[in-house]
Design a protein around this motif. Structure first.
Motif, short mmCIF file in Angstrom:
data_model
loop_
_atom_site.label_atom_id
_atom_site.label_comp_id
_atom_site.label_asym_id
_atom_site.label_seq_id
_atom_site.Cartn_x
_atom_site.Cartn_y
_atom_site.Cartn_z
N ALA A 1 0.83 -1.21 0.00
CA ALA A 1 0.00 0.00 0.00
C ALA A 1 0.86 1.25 0.00
CB ALA A 1 -0.94 -0.01 1.21
N HIS A 2 1.95 1.23 0.76
CA HIS A 2 2.86 2.38 0.82
C HIS A 2 3.48 2.65 -0.54
CE1 HIS A 2 6.08 4.58 3.45
NE2 HIS A 2 5.75 5.27 2.38
N VAL A 3 3.96 1.59 -1.19
CA VAL A 3 4.62 1.74 -2.48
C VAL A 3 3.65 2.29 -3.52
CG1 VAL A 3 5.68 0.47 -4.39
CG2 VAL A 3 6.35 -0.04 -2.04
N HIS B 1 14.20 -3.61 -2.35
CA HIS B 1 15.50 -4.28 -2.34
C HIS B 1 15.98 -4.46 -0.90
CE1 HIS B 1 16.16 -3.65 -6.71
NE2 HIS B 1 15.38 -2.61 -6.50
N ASN B 2 16.96 -5.34 -0.74
CA ASN B 2 17.57 -5.55 0.55
C ASN B 2 18.24 -4.27 1.03
OD1 ASN B 2 18.06 -7.24 2.68
ND2 ASN B 2 19.69 -8.40 1.71
N ALA C 1 13.67 3.75 3.48
CA ALA C 1 13.78 2.48 4.19
C ALA C 1 12.39 1.97 4.56
CB ALA C 1 14.62 2.65 5.45
N ALA C 2 12.24 0.65 4.62
CA ALA C 2 10.95 0.05 4.95
C ALA C 2 11.17 -1.28 5.64
CB ALA C 2 10.11 -0.15 3.69
N ASP C 3 10.35 -1.56 6.65
CA ASP C 3 10.38 -2.86 7.31
C ASP C 3 9.60 -3.87 6.48
OD1 ASP C 3 11.86 -1.98 9.47
OD2 ASP C 3 10.10 -1.40 10.62
N PHE C 4 10.09 -5.09 6.45
CA PHE C 4 9.48 -6.16 5.68
C PHE C 4 9.36 -7.36 6.61
CE2 PHE C 4 9.11 -7.75 1.13
CZ PHE C 4 8.65 -9.00 1.45
N ARG C 5 8.12 -7.67 7.01
CA ARG C 5 7.92 -8.78 7.94
C ARG C 5 7.89 -10.09 7.17
NH1 ARG C 5 2.60 -9.83 11.51
NH2 ARG C 5 2.04 -11.00 9.64
N VAL C 6 8.71 -11.02 7.62
CA VAL C 6 8.77 -12.35 7.01
C VAL C 6 8.28 -13.37 8.04
CG1 VAL C 6 10.27 -14.13 6.06
CG2 VAL C 6 10.68 -11.72 5.50
N ASP C 7 7.21 -14.06 7.71
CA ASP C 7 6.70 -15.13 8.58
C ASP C 7 7.44 -16.43 8.27
OD1 ASP C 7 4.82 -13.48 9.81
OD2 ASP C 7 3.34 -13.86 8.23
N ALA C 8 7.57 -17.27 9.28
CA ALA C 8 8.26 -18.54 9.10
C ALA C 8 7.53 -19.40 8.08
CB ALA C 8 8.35 -19.28 10.43
N ILE D 1 12.79 -7.68 8.47
CA ILE D 1 14.05 -7.44 7.79
C ILE D 1 14.03 -6.03 7.21
CG2 ILE D 1 14.42 -9.88 7.24
CD1 ILE D 1 13.50 -9.33 4.41
N ASP D 2 15.21 -5.45 7.13
CA ASP D 2 15.33 -4.08 6.64
C ASP D 2 15.40 -4.08 5.11
OD1 ASP D 2 15.41 -3.09 9.25
OD2 ASP D 2 17.58 -3.34 9.38
N THR D 3 14.54 -3.31 4.50
CA THR D 3 14.53 -3.20 3.05
C THR D 3 14.54 -1.73 2.64
OG1 THR D 3 12.10 -3.26 2.89
CG2 THR D 3 13.27 -5.37 2.78
N GLU D 4 14.70 -1.51 1.36
CA GLU D 4 14.71 -0.17 0.80
C GLU D 4 13.85 -0.14 -0.46
OE1 GLU D 4 19.27 0.70 2.35
OE2 GLU D 4 18.89 0.21 0.24
#
Length: 207
Positions: free
Chosen positions: A35-37, A154-155, A178-185, A197-200
């Motif tokens: 949504a942000h992008v 991107h990372n 910068a943007a936070d990216f939540r990764v579920d197991a 994880i930190d993304t851009e």
């Protein structure tokens, strides 16, 4: 215009990968980030009335976010047939008014020819796994061939690479954040239920 918050809420129904591939780095884009992008793209006039192409569309999160913001059309390019099937189901769940065309193809060589200005949105593989290094470079190369502007995730720590690549390919990074990216197991090597994880995110204008 749909607000960023309401757009994220609508994207909450988008299902992720049923059988995600670690080799393909199939991590679903969080709805808040999508949504942000797309909201940023809309503010810059890069979505409404335009053709939006999602390279490596996965289950359709970014494509469907764009489809809710009044584009002329959306094209989602994805190699994984199972992911595309889920994307089509997600399109029905989201009930976007704009037409969405799903194409099964390699996103690094998209079979897309559109005469109008194209906006690319994408969450490419970060190339963080052995054997998949620089995967995002191939996605950027494909983007440079079809887009007038792009938004890509991107990372963290990719700015020097992205800016240098864009400059060499006739592009210019106009915005970065910068943007936070939540990764579920979802894979055996994941030891936590979820992690941030930190993304851009980069907006690139292409010649």
């Amino acid at each position: 215009m749909t607000t960023k918050r309401s757009l994220a809420a609508k994207l909450g129904v988008v299902a992720g990968f049923e059988r995600p591939s670690a080799a393909l780095e199939q991590y679903p884009t969080p709805p808040e980030l999508a949504a942000h992008v797309v909201h940023l793209g809309d503010l810059h006039g890069d979505v409404d009335g335009r053709t939006v192409v999602d390279l490596g569309a996965g289950t359709g999160m970014l494509a469907l976010a764009a489809a809710l913001r009044g584009p002329a059309r959306v094209i989602g390019v994805e190699l994984d047939a199972d992911a595309l099937a889920t994307a089509r189901d997600n399109e029905r769940r989201v009930a976007a008014s704009a037409p969405v065309h799903w194409i099964r193809a390699d996103a690094t060589t998209p079979p897309v020819e559109v005469p109008d200005p194209v906006t690319v949105v994408m969450n490419p593989p970060f190339g963080a796994r052995d054997g998949n290094r620089n995967a995002d470079r191939e996605f950027l190369a494909a983007t440079s061939r079809i887009a007038s502007v792009s938004y890509s995730i991107h990372n963290a720590g990719s700015r020097e690479f992205v800016e240098a690549f864009a400059a060499d390919a006739g592009g210019d990074v106009t915005h970065a954040f910068a943007a936070d990216f939540r990764v579920d197991a979802q894979f055996d090597h994941h030891t936590e239920a979820s992690r941030e994880i930190d993304t851009e995110v980069y907006r690139i204008a292409w010649d």
